[in-house]
Design a protein around this motif. Structure first.
Motif, PDB file in Angstrom:
ATOM      1  N   PRO A  21      36.034  29.992  32.978  1.00 51.15           N
ATOM      2  CA  PRO A  21      36.100  31.343  33.544  1.00 51.15           C
ATOM      3  C   PRO A  21      36.189  31.323  35.065  1.00 51.15           C
ATOM      4  CG  PRO A  21      33.831  30.803  33.024  1.00 51.15           C
ATOM      5  CD  PRO A  21      34.670  29.639  32.547  1.00 51.15           C
ATOM      6  N   THR A  22      36.744  32.384  35.629  1.00 58.72           N
ATOM      7  CA  THR A  22      36.825  32.520  37.084  1.00 58.72           C
ATOM      8  C   THR A  22      35.496  33.037  37.622  1.00 58.72           C
ATOM      9  OG1 THR A  22      39.185  33.044  36.907  1.00 58.72           O
ATOM     10  CG2 THR A  22      38.075  33.629  38.968  1.00 58.72           C
ATOM     11  N   PHE A  27      29.508  38.143  33.527  1.00 58.60           N
ATOM     12  CA  PHE A  27      30.146  38.295  32.220  1.00 58.60           C
ATOM     13  C   PHE A  27      29.800  39.642  31.594  1.00 58.60           C
ATOM     14  CE2 PHE A  27      31.323  33.954  30.158  1.00 58.60           C
ATOM     15  CZ  PHE A  27      32.285  33.778  31.132  1.00 58.60           C
ATOM     16  N   HIS A  28      30.804  40.271  31.003  1.00 60.41           N
ATOM     17  CA  HIS A  28      30.569  41.415  30.127  1.00 60.41           C
ATOM     18  C   HIS A  28      30.800  40.968  28.682  1.00 60.41           C
ATOM     19  CE1 HIS A  28      34.937  41.718  29.909  1.00 60.41           C
ATOM     20  NE2 HIS A  28      35.030  42.024  31.214  1.00 60.41           N
ATOM     21  N   HIS A  31      34.054  39.220  27.608  1.00 59.83           N
ATOM     22  CA  HIS A  31      34.161  37.777  27.836  1.00 59.83           C
ATOM     23  C   HIS A  31      33.514  37.000  26.693  1.00 59.83           C
ATOM     24  CE1 HIS A  31      34.205  39.064  32.282  1.00 59.83           C
ATOM     25  NE2 HIS A  31      35.373  38.476  32.096  1.00 59.83           N
ATOM     26  N   TYR A  36      33.596  32.025  24.073  1.00 60.17           N
ATOM     27  CA  TYR A  36      32.277  31.448  24.335  1.00 60.17           C
ATOM     28  C   TYR A  36      31.348  31.556  23.131  1.00 60.17           C
ATOM     29  CZ  TYR A  36      34.555  31.700  28.749  1.00 60.17           C
ATOM     30  OH  TYR A  36      35.498  31.561  29.734  1.00 60.17           O
ATOM     31  N   THR A  59      33.565  26.399  35.720  1.00 54.98           N
ATOM     32  CA  THR A  59      34.240  27.566  36.275  1.00 54.98           C
ATOM     33  C   THR A  59      35.546  27.146  36.955  1.00 54.98           C
ATOM     34  OG1 THR A  59      32.672  27.338  38.118  1.00 54.98           O
ATOM     35  CG2 THR A  59      32.307  29.136  36.574  1.00 54.98           C
ATOM     36  N   ILE A  88      27.002  33.352  35.786  1.00 59.00           N
ATOM     37  CA  ILE A  88      27.704  33.217  34.506  1.00 59.00           C
ATOM     38  C   ILE A  88      26.915  32.307  33.572  1.00 59.00           C
ATOM     39  CG2 ILE A  88      29.758  32.225  33.406  1.00 59.00           C
ATOM     40  CD1 ILE A  88      31.362  33.209  35.849  1.00 59.00           C
ATOM     41  N   GLU A 170      48.817  40.161  30.033  1.00 59.33           N
ATOM     42  CA  GLU A 170      47.717  40.209  29.074  1.00 59.33           C
ATOM     43  C   GLU A 170      48.155  40.772  27.729  1.00 59.33           C
ATOM     44  OE1 GLU A 170      44.423  42.302  30.689  1.00 59.33           O
ATOM     45  OE2 GLU A 170      43.907  40.730  32.125  1.00 59.33           O
ATOM     46  N   TRP A 351      27.681  44.956  30.597  1.00 60.10           N
ATOM     47  CA  TRP A 351      27.387  43.656  31.173  1.00 60.10           C
ATOM     48  C   TRP A 351      26.289  42.958  30.390  1.00 60.10           C
ATOM     49  CZ3 TRP A 351      30.978  42.228  34.444  1.00 60.10           C
ATOM     50  CH2 TRP A 351      31.720  43.235  35.092  1.00 60.10           C
TER      51      TRP A 351
END
Length: 542
Positions: A21-22, A27-28, A31, A36, A59, A88, A170, A351
């Motif tokens: 991940p960036t 994270f919400h 994600h 994950y 990351t 994260i 996307e 979140w």
């Protein structure tokens, strides 16, 4: 009698790498619902049946979105990466998603190794005649005095015409060059873009038929192979390797200024770093990706990473005689909230740090819902009222109620239980086989794995004695463990079990430990979620 949970009785080693991940935000649940949670479910299933499973990722620090967040917060990009990397990691841990290692490329402990491994990989690509220089037109923003790539460039997808930002779509999953973008514009629509010729580096991949045949052997679904085929056809086997700028792993500059490794294409060498770290942690002696390695390597990612992984990771590995490609890919669609994309700018997100702070919303309930309503095969959406209804019907009124009935019967047991009843064991073997199929790499479905739990919950009607209750509960603990580890572990502990729920310990009888509380789920209301919901979704909007 021992029930099986997989067709392979020989313990195997698995390296699971969820996509990197960036580190530009926390994270919400969108994600979590994809790569994950999926990797954690599989790892727990594998360990339950006796295999060795390691989850290693990190990351993706060298993304343009990190630079953008640094500008917004007036902070150093390395500081942004470092802080969000830690947050994260906290978000994953809050939902019991256990990582064996989490790499930060900008950390003092990893930076040098990360860069050297990437440089060595590029050199191997060059020795394989896989690197070519291509002159292309890139947009330059005269206001900011930099090339307007990545998060600073938007427009419409050249394949499906959907609104896009950066180098990919996307909606349809394709990647494209900036000059292919329809209606391109910079960060501000009124700022003009100057298109300049730039010499960029690209990977020249193997023939499309070779890559596509390999993806088919991996059992990658046809809908995702079609994305790869469309890209390979349009781009004539070329995949971006460099971008202008100095944020990232530096590559040999051209006359126009510095350039760095394109982070999406860099996902392959990053994965190789995870393979090296796996060897260090397990004392294996060689990388999980070394040619001839028997470690099963798996990556899980969303549709937006279809091209970097299906095309880049496989194409790059086929160019590299020192390493083997990934064995399996698990690709998911996007996860939405009430039918719309999760969005920070529109305050449309839940979140992780907020929802786990709600006293009546337990971690296992979140994991259960996300596994049941999963984007494995199509775009799915978290519906708040459906979440409430699912917790109340499936958990509080279903699994929790059945557990309570069995625990009451368990009180009739004096000492250790007798042997498991034959009919109960048969039903458990059938449930275990069905769930094991749901967790297989080539047929993964977390929704099917969850359905097994509800079916087993209904089997409590056949529990007539303390011995029946003991073995039914022990089967429940094993089946529940991958999805709801806290609940499954609590049932296992109540029965006097040792360690984590595992097949190897199933047939060993034990005396129930009545000092342990019986686990359960309470009824919740939508109001219990209000503090973590976007304002527009609250029962009393604020």
């Amino acid at each position: 009698m021992m029930f099986p949970t997989g067709s392979d009785t020989t313990a195997r080693r698995h390296l699971l790498i969820p996509i990197m991940p960036t580190p530009n935000g926390r994270f919400h649940l969108g994600h979590i619902a994809g790569p994950y949670l999926k990797m954690d479910l599989i790892a727990r299933h594998l360990r339950r049946r006796g295999d060795q499973a390691w989850i290693i990722t990190g990351t993706d620090s060298y993304e343009s979105y990190v630079l953008r967040r640094a500008e917004e917060q007036n902070r150093d990009p390395v500081e942004v990466c470092t802080d969000y990397h830690k947050l994260i990691e906290c978000d994953l841990a809050a939902l019991d998603i256990e990582l064996d290692a989490f790499i930060s490329p900008v950390s003092s402990s990893a930076c040098a190794t990360y860069r050297e491994l990437h440089h060595e990989w590029v050199r191997r690509m060059e020795r394989s005649n896989g690197v070519v220089a291509v002159t292309e037109r890139l947009p330059f923003d005269a206001v900011t005095n930099r090339y307007a790539g990545g998060c600073w460039l938007s427009g419409r997808c050249p394949d499906c015409a959907s609104p896009v930002t950066s180098y990919f779509c996307e909606d349809c999953g394709t990647h494209f060059r900036p000059e292919e973008l329809l209606e391109p514009q910079g960060r501000k629509a009124e700022d003009p873009l100057l298109w300049r010729p730039v010499t960029s580096l690209f990977l020249r991949l193997p023939e499309p038929v070779t890559i596509l045949a390999h993806l088919e052997r991996m059992a990658v679904p046809a809908r995702f192979r079609a994305i790869a085929e469309r890209f390979l056809t349009r781009n004539r086997r070329l995949l971006r390797l460099s971008v202008p700028g100095d944020w990232g792993v530096p590559l040999t500059p051209d006359g126009g200024g510095p350039r760095s490794l394109f982070s999406y294409t860099g996902l392959l060498p990053y994965s190789l770093l995870c393979g090296d770290l796996h060897a260090d942690l397990t004392h294996a002696g060689s990388s999980a990706f070394a040619a001839g390695s028997d470690v099963v390597t798996v990556s899980s990612f969303g549709i937006d990473n279809t091209i970097p992984m299906l095309v880049g990771a496989i194409g790059g590995a086929l160019l590299d005689p020192t390493s083997k490609p990934f064995d399996h890919f698990l690709v998911n669609h996007f996860y939405q909230l009430e039918g719309e994309k999760f969005s920070t700018s529109r305050d449309h997100a839940i979140w992780v740090s907020d929802i786990v702070a709600q006293p009546r919303i337990v971690t296992d309930a979140i994991r259960y819902y996300l596994a049941k309503v999963s984007p494995d095969s199509q775009t799915r959406s978290l519906d708040v009222q459906d979440f409430v209804n699912t917790v109340n019907s499936d958990l509080a009124g279903g699994i929790s109620r059945s557990t309570g009935i069995a625990v009451e019967r368990l009180r009739d047991l004096a000492g250790e239980p007798g042997p498991p009843p034959y009919n109960l064991l048969q039903r458990l073997e059938s449930a275990a086989r069905e769930q094991a199929k749901a967790f297989e790499y080539t047929s993964f479905s977390s929704a099917d794995a969850v359905a097994v739990l509800l079916a087993w919950s209904s089997e409590v009607a056949a529990v007539r004695s303390g011995t029946d209750a003991y073995w039914w509960l022990k089967g429940l603990a094993l089946l529940v463990w991958p999805v709801m580890p806290r609940f499954g572990g609590a049932v296992w502990d109540l029965l006097g079990g040792h360690g984590e729920p595992a097949v190897s310990r199933f047939s060993v009888p034990s005396v129930p430990d009545w000092s342990r509380p019986a686990p359960g789920f309470g009824v919740i209301s939508r109001a219990d979620l209000d503090p973590c919901l976007p304002r527009a979704l609250r029962t009393v909007p604020q």
